[in-house]
Design a protein around this motif. Structure first.
Motif, PDB file in Angstrom:
ATOM      1  N   GLU A  15      13.683  -3.323 -10.493  1.00 22.92           N
ATOM      2  CA  GLU A  15      12.640  -3.041 -11.483  1.00 22.92           C
ATOM      3  C   GLU A  15      11.725  -1.878 -11.117  1.00 22.92           C
ATOM      4  N   GLY A  16      11.923  -1.272  -9.947  1.00 18.21           N
ATOM      5  CA  GLY A  16      11.050  -0.184  -9.532  1.00 18.21           C
ATOM      6  C   GLY A  16       9.680  -0.686  -9.115  1.00 18.21           C
ATOM      7  N   THR A  17       8.730   0.234  -8.993  1.00 15.75           N
ATOM      8  CA  THR A  17       7.348  -0.122  -8.666  1.00 15.75           C
ATOM      9  C   THR A  17       6.434   0.287  -9.813  1.00 15.75           C
ATOM     10  N   ARG A  18       5.275  -0.358  -9.872  1.00 14.33           N
ATOM     11  CA  ARG A  18       4.232  -0.008 -10.838  1.00 14.33           C
ATOM     12  C   ARG A  18       2.933   0.188 -10.056  1.00 14.33           C
ATOM     13  N   VAL A  19       2.342   1.334 -10.218  1.00 14.83           N
ATOM     14  CA  VAL A  19       1.039   1.602  -9.617  1.00 14.83           C
ATOM     15  C   VAL A  19       0.075   1.935 -10.747  1.00 14.83           C
ATOM     16  N   ARG A  20      -1.009   1.185 -10.821  1.00 15.78           N
ATOM     17  CA  ARG A  20      -1.996   1.367 -11.886  1.00 15.78           C
ATOM     18  C   ARG A  20      -3.292   1.892 -11.293  1.00 15.78           C
ATOM     19  N   MET A  21      -3.858   2.900 -11.945  1.00 15.58           N
ATOM     20  CA  MET A  21      -5.078   3.496 -11.410  1.00 15.58           C
ATOM     21  C   MET A  21      -5.995   3.980 -12.523  1.00 15.58           C
ATOM     22  N   PRO A  22      -7.298   3.995 -12.244  1.00 12.60           N
ATOM     23  CA  PRO A  22      -8.231   4.570 -13.216  1.00 12.60           C
ATOM     24  C   PRO A  22      -8.152   6.092 -13.177  1.00 12.60           C
ATOM     25  N   TYR A  48       0.832  -1.205   0.000  1.00 14.68           N
ATOM     26  CA  TYR A  48       0.000   0.000   0.000  1.00 14.68           C
ATOM     27  C   TYR A  48       0.867   1.257   0.000  1.00 14.68           C
ATOM     28  N   GLY A  49       2.025   1.168   0.637  1.00 12.86           N
ATOM     29  CA  GLY A  49       2.913   2.325   0.696  1.00 12.86           C
ATOM     30  C   GLY A  49       3.404   2.793  -0.653  1.00 12.86           C
ATOM     31  N   SER A  50       3.406   1.897  -1.648  1.00 12.05           N
ATOM     32  CA  SER A  50       3.899   2.298  -2.968  1.00 12.05           C
ATOM     33  C   SER A  50       2.970   3.297  -3.651  1.00 12.05           C
ATOM     34  N   LEU A  51       1.712   3.368  -3.218  1.00 11.87           N
ATOM     35  CA  LEU A  51       0.794   4.354  -3.794  1.00 11.87           C
ATOM     36  C   LEU A  51       1.211   5.767  -3.390  1.00 11.87           C
TER      37      LEU A  51
END
Length: 366
Positions: free
Chosen positions: A44-51, A14-17
């Protein structure tokens, strides 16, 4: 140019958001996680996907493409004094885990301001609420001693309103946002620390993500509030929906918990709101029941707490018990809340008994 801050976030899921939003604004973030996850994120870093309203599909935020610097570390690698702010983005029982407990003590002794992004308010934050006896609420915590070294004035609370999950088919560095609402954080006692939050708020609001050559404004902002009660608006939602997913024999979706008996839900919601108002909140700090109930129509799964209990969890965050004990301090009682606490206690007792029996059986085999 405004100052760029160095932020430590405990909890890489959750912290990645929040990390992604801070990185977009040019700040530096270190995520605390297990070693294998840290290795993955550093590679590879992080990926956060959102609408995003008005766009089809999901927009992906790739940390490697952002102006801020991201790193991932294990608890034993952290030097708290190197950070301007610590964010607590794990479930409350996790802070007593080996390694994390020691890090928490080091953070407290370093006197770094902390912003909790938990549904469960940390004990030092509860101590900031006038007229509330935080010492009488220790039973709500998995291990209350974790919080003993923290100064109340250095702890604030941020309501984790945005809803997100890790897609099961993806690597641990991927997070998907289901409900892209805002983080609502209360002020610190120290105006300088609050000013830091306000700068982050402004920086996040101004940040844009370039997608196919177009700079777009993403949802999920940080909103700083003067009232220390604003993050408590989540209590009524949790007690009306999330924790009432738990039944004697099984779990039900949040939608059914809320809309199965809408008048009972309205009554419970109003009772919790009244409790928050008695603590000192303004009714304007609270979310209207109708707005919550409308959002609940789309919540087709049981809450994470209910799913955890069904899967055998021996500890969960106990906001249900917290609200019950806070109410008792104010001379209030809700039979519905007491029933919820009783049901959850029953599940935890059964799960703990089953876990102990399994451990004993494994010891015999060994």
């Amino acid at each position: 140019m405004s100052k760029k801050f160095n932020i430590l976030i405990l909890g890489a899921s959750y912290g990645s958001l929040l990390a992604s939003k801070l990185l977009m604004a040019g700040h530096s973030v270190s995520l605390v996680c297990r070693r294998d996850t840290a290795t993955l994120i550093n590679s590879e870093g992080t990926r956060v996907r959102m609408p995003v309203k008005g766009r089809e599909g999901l927009v992906e935020i790739d940390s490697r493409q952002l102006p801020g610097k991201l790193s991932a570390v294990t608890p034993t690698d952290v030097k708290p004094e190197q950070y301007d702010l610590v964010c607590l983005a794990m479930q409350e029982p996790q802070y007593s885990a080996s390694g994390v407990r020691e890090l928490m003590k080091a953070i407290a002794l370093a006197k770094v301001p902390c912003m909790s992004i938990m549904n469960m308010p940390p004990l030092p934050y509860l101590a900031r609420i006038p007229g509330l006896d935080a010492s009488g609420l220790r039973a709500c915590f998995h291990d209350a001693t974790v919080w003993d070294d923290f100064e109340p004035g250095l702890m604030t609370l941020c309501s984790p309103d945005p809803q997100a999950f890790r897609p099961p088919e993806e690597k641990p560095n991927v997070l998907q946002v289901g409900l892209p609402t805002n983080f609502k954080v209360a002020r610190f006692e120290n105006p300088a620390h609050t000013a830091m939050l306000e700068q982050m708020e402004a920086d996040i609001a101004a940040a844009r993500l370039t997608v196919n050559g177009e700079a777009i404004d993403l949802p999920v902002k940080l909103k700083v509030h003067d009232s220390i009660f604003v993050p408590l608006a989540k209590w009524a939602m949790l007690l009306t929906g999330n924790y009432r997913c738990v039944g004697a024999d099984g779990m039900r979706p949040i939608r059914d918990a809320v809309h199965g008996d809408i008048e009972l839900s309205r009554q419970i919601y109003g009772w919790v709101v009244d409790l928050c108002v008695q603590l000192g909140a303004s009714r304007d700090d609270m979310v209207p029941f109708e707005k919550y109930a409308a959002a609940g129509q789309g919540l087709m799964k049981p809450s994470s707490a209910a799913r955890a209990l069904a899967a055998g969890a021996t500890d969960i965050e106990r906001i249900d018990l917290l609200v019950k004990l806070v109410a008792e301090q104010k001379g209030l009682r809700s039979e519905s809340v007491c029933e919820t606490v009783r049901l959850i206690n029953g599940w935890l007792e059964r799960n703990r008994k089953a876990a102990a029996e399994k451990k004993a059986a494994e010891a015999v085999v060994a």
